[in-house]
Design a protein around this motif. Structure first.
Motif, PDB file in Angstrom:
ATOM      1  N   ASN A  50       6.569   3.328   2.339  1.00  0.00           N
ATOM      2  CA  ASN A  50       7.889   2.852   1.934  1.00  0.00           C
ATOM      3  C   ASN A  50       7.689   1.530   1.192  1.00  0.00           C
ATOM      4  O   ASN A  50       7.367   0.504   1.788  1.00  0.00           O
ATOM      5  N   LEU A  51       7.853   1.582  -0.130  1.00  0.00           N
ATOM      6  CA  LEU A  51       7.515   0.419  -0.960  1.00  0.00           C
ATOM      7  C   LEU A  51       8.414  -0.771  -0.681  1.00  0.00           C
ATOM      8  O   LEU A  51       8.034  -1.906  -0.906  1.00  0.00           O
ATOM      9  N   LYS A  52       9.614  -0.510  -0.199  1.00  0.00           N
ATOM     10  CA  LYS A  52      10.529  -1.618   0.094  1.00  0.00           C
ATOM     11  C   LYS A  52      10.036  -2.434   1.284  1.00  0.00           C
ATOM     12  O   LYS A  52      10.265  -3.623   1.368  1.00  0.00           O
ATOM     13  N   LEU A  53       9.380  -1.764   2.251  1.00  0.00           N
ATOM     14  CA  LEU A  53       8.940  -2.454   3.476  1.00  0.00           C
ATOM     15  C   LEU A  53       7.511  -2.975   3.365  1.00  0.00           C
ATOM     16  O   LEU A  53       7.140  -3.911   4.044  1.00  0.00           O
ATOM     17  N   CYS A  54       6.696  -2.328   2.525  1.00  0.00           N
ATOM     18  CA  CYS A  54       5.262  -2.652   2.483  1.00  0.00           C
ATOM     19  C   CYS A  54       5.047  -4.089   2.045  1.00  0.00           C
ATOM     20  O   CYS A  54       5.591  -4.536   1.050  1.00  0.00           O
ATOM     21  N   ALA A  55       4.237  -4.809   2.876  1.00  0.00           N
ATOM     22  CA  ALA A  55       3.943  -6.206   2.554  1.00  0.00           C
ATOM     23  C   ALA A  55       2.622  -6.340   1.809  1.00  0.00           C
ATOM     24  O   ALA A  55       2.260  -7.416   1.359  1.00  0.00           O
TER      25      ALA A  55
END
Lengths: 277, 198
Positions: free
Chosen positions: A166-171
């Motif tokens: 999930n690119l929105k969550l990935c740090a």
């Protein structure tokens, strides 16, 4: 002397001697601690992910205070943390290169073939030890979620038997990449526009037999690329990102659609990089 | 000399503090998850055991016993060992920061480790002289190291095993510890037979 009094006095005396020794020692052997280390440590997110290249947040804050590290290395913290650290240290602010994880395999169970029914311990590390897991492709995602178990932000999960990010969550910390037994996870920055979502080095015909989403080394992308950024390395298309202009034509012509347009992109930075090229 | 060797062997194998006397169980279960931590903790224990004996033995012989205060042993030993470990920590921080970071949280943890207090009191109870006490302490520390290293290996294997749901985690580790302890009972009588009459 009263034995009770004697006992109390001697224990008190021994305690006092110990106390004096400890106080003296802490004064004599006082180590000056840089208070900026604690300040920086409080600023950092505390994920201890190691994306900065130091041993956890403590190591990074110490290196920063000693002047041995850049302020823009904390990927999970992003620009905000970098700005705060620059403030504490009184040095120039640097933009953090945003990073994100990509799983370089598209071989979900419905598109790939299996060589056996695996009934062992359900971790990728254990399955890898047993003939490389159930999938017939030895390079692909094993799908038991060792990466998902590591992720501090819950950005990576197993969906339809394959790891997805999930690119929105990935740090972009890279903890998942370190546990993947097949080294499938690639931590890339936000200037990447096209991605190869396959890691198989099998010959084209073999790959096609095992998985319908793998790179079969047909070289269409190589011929299509206007700047010659793509080459074949051991039956797998590889993009040279120092040459790639991000036109995305390789993804359009890809036979098995394993060359993909990256969703995590920084438009402004891409344009700047393109202009520089 | 032979006596010292027999004391050392007895301390490491036969009277192993963790597996035979069940002292120092908390670090045995708490920090045995990987080899590096287990070894770091154990080296710190060897060091503190030797140091604690070196300090508490004279206190017992020259201070407590002549004044008829032998019964204060436990209280005084705890006090002295705690202060000593703090002192060592301060000194390490100043003169050996690398070692200080490596030992990390384990050094203060050892202050409250019953195995350290156990070995100092065991030395007195056994009536050893100073040198034998030191050998016994180092041996006990090495025994702790041995138990920790073996058990960290065992736990590494447990990670990849598939026990029933109810046994997952600490229960299966305790079962493994019990089997390991049983296996150490095999060393019973080895010292008496190797060094007869010592």
């Amino acid at each position: 002397m009263n034995p009770i009094l004697l006992a109390v006095l001697s224990v008190a005396a021994i305690g006092a001697v110990c106390a004096v020794l400890l106080v003296a020692a802490s004064k004599l052997m006082y180590v000056r601690v840089d208070e900026r280390v604690a300040q920086i440590r409080d600023t950092l997110p505390g994920a201890n992910c190691g994306a900065c290249g130091f041993t956890g947040c403590d190591g990074y804050s110490k290196a920063l205070a000693d002047g041995d590290a850049e302020t823009n290395l904390c990927v999970p913290g992003g620009d905000a943390v970098s700005r705060e650290i620059s403030g504490i240290l009184g040095v120039g602010y640097k933009d953090v290169l945003e990073m994100v994880a990509a799983v370089r395999c598209g071989g979900a169970p419905d598109v790939r073939g299996d060589k056996m029914e695996y009934d062992g311990i359900t971790t990728c590390a254990a399955a890898k030890m047993y003939y490389g897991g159930a999938a017939s492709c030895q390079y692909g995602c094993i799908g038991y979620g060792d990466c998902a178990a590591q992720c501090p932000t819950g950005a990576i999960c197993i969906e339809d038997g394959i790891a997805r990010v999930n690119l929105k969550l990935c740090a972009g910390c890279g903890m998942c990449a370190r546990v993947c037994p097949n080294n499938l996870i690639w931590i890339h920055d936000d200037t990447i526009t096209t991605l190869m979502i396959c890691s198989s080095h099998d010959k084209g015909a073999d790959t096609r037999r095992k998985c319908s989403a793998g790179c079969i080394a047909c070289r269409k992308c190589e011929h299509e690329c206007p700047v010659g950024a793509i080459s074949m390395d051991n039956n797998l298309a590889v993009i040279d990102y120092s040459v790639c202009i991000g036109c995305g034509r390789c993804a359009e012509v890809c036979t098995t659609k394993c060359m993909k347009i990256a969703l995590f992109t920084n438009k402004a930075r891409i344009d700047a990089t393109k202009a520089a090229k | 000399m032979l006596k010292l060797v027999s004391v050392l062997m007895a301390a490491v194998l036969v009277n192993n503090y963790v597996l035979r006397q069940f002292l120092g169980i908390c670090p045995f279960l708490g920090v045995s998850k990987d080899l590096k931590n287990a070894a770091g903790m154990s080296v710190a224990v060897v060091f503190v055991m030797a140091l604690a004996t070196a300090v508490t033995y004279p206190i017992q012989v020259y201070l407590l016993v002549p004044n008829g205060m032998g019964y204060l042993q436990t209280v005084v030993f705890i006090l002295v060992i705690a202060a000593l470990v703090q002192l060592v920590e301060i000194a390490l921080k100043k003169y050996a920061p690398a070692l200080y970071t490596a030992l990390g949280v384990y050094l203060p943890l050892i202050t409250t480790n019953c195995a350290v207090l156990g070995v100092t009191i065991a030395n007195i109870d056994a009536g050893y002289d100073f040198l034998t006490s030191m050998v016994n302490s180092v041996g006990s520390g090495l025994g702790f190291l041995l138990a920790m290293v073996i058990f960290s290996g065992v736990r590494g294997r447990i990670e990849y095993s598939d026990p029933p749901e109810a046994f997952k985690g600490l229960p299966i580790a305790l079962v493994a510890a019990a089997i390991l302890s049983l296996s150490f009972f095999g060393f019973n009588g080895i010292v008496e037979n190797l060094f007869p009459g010592v």
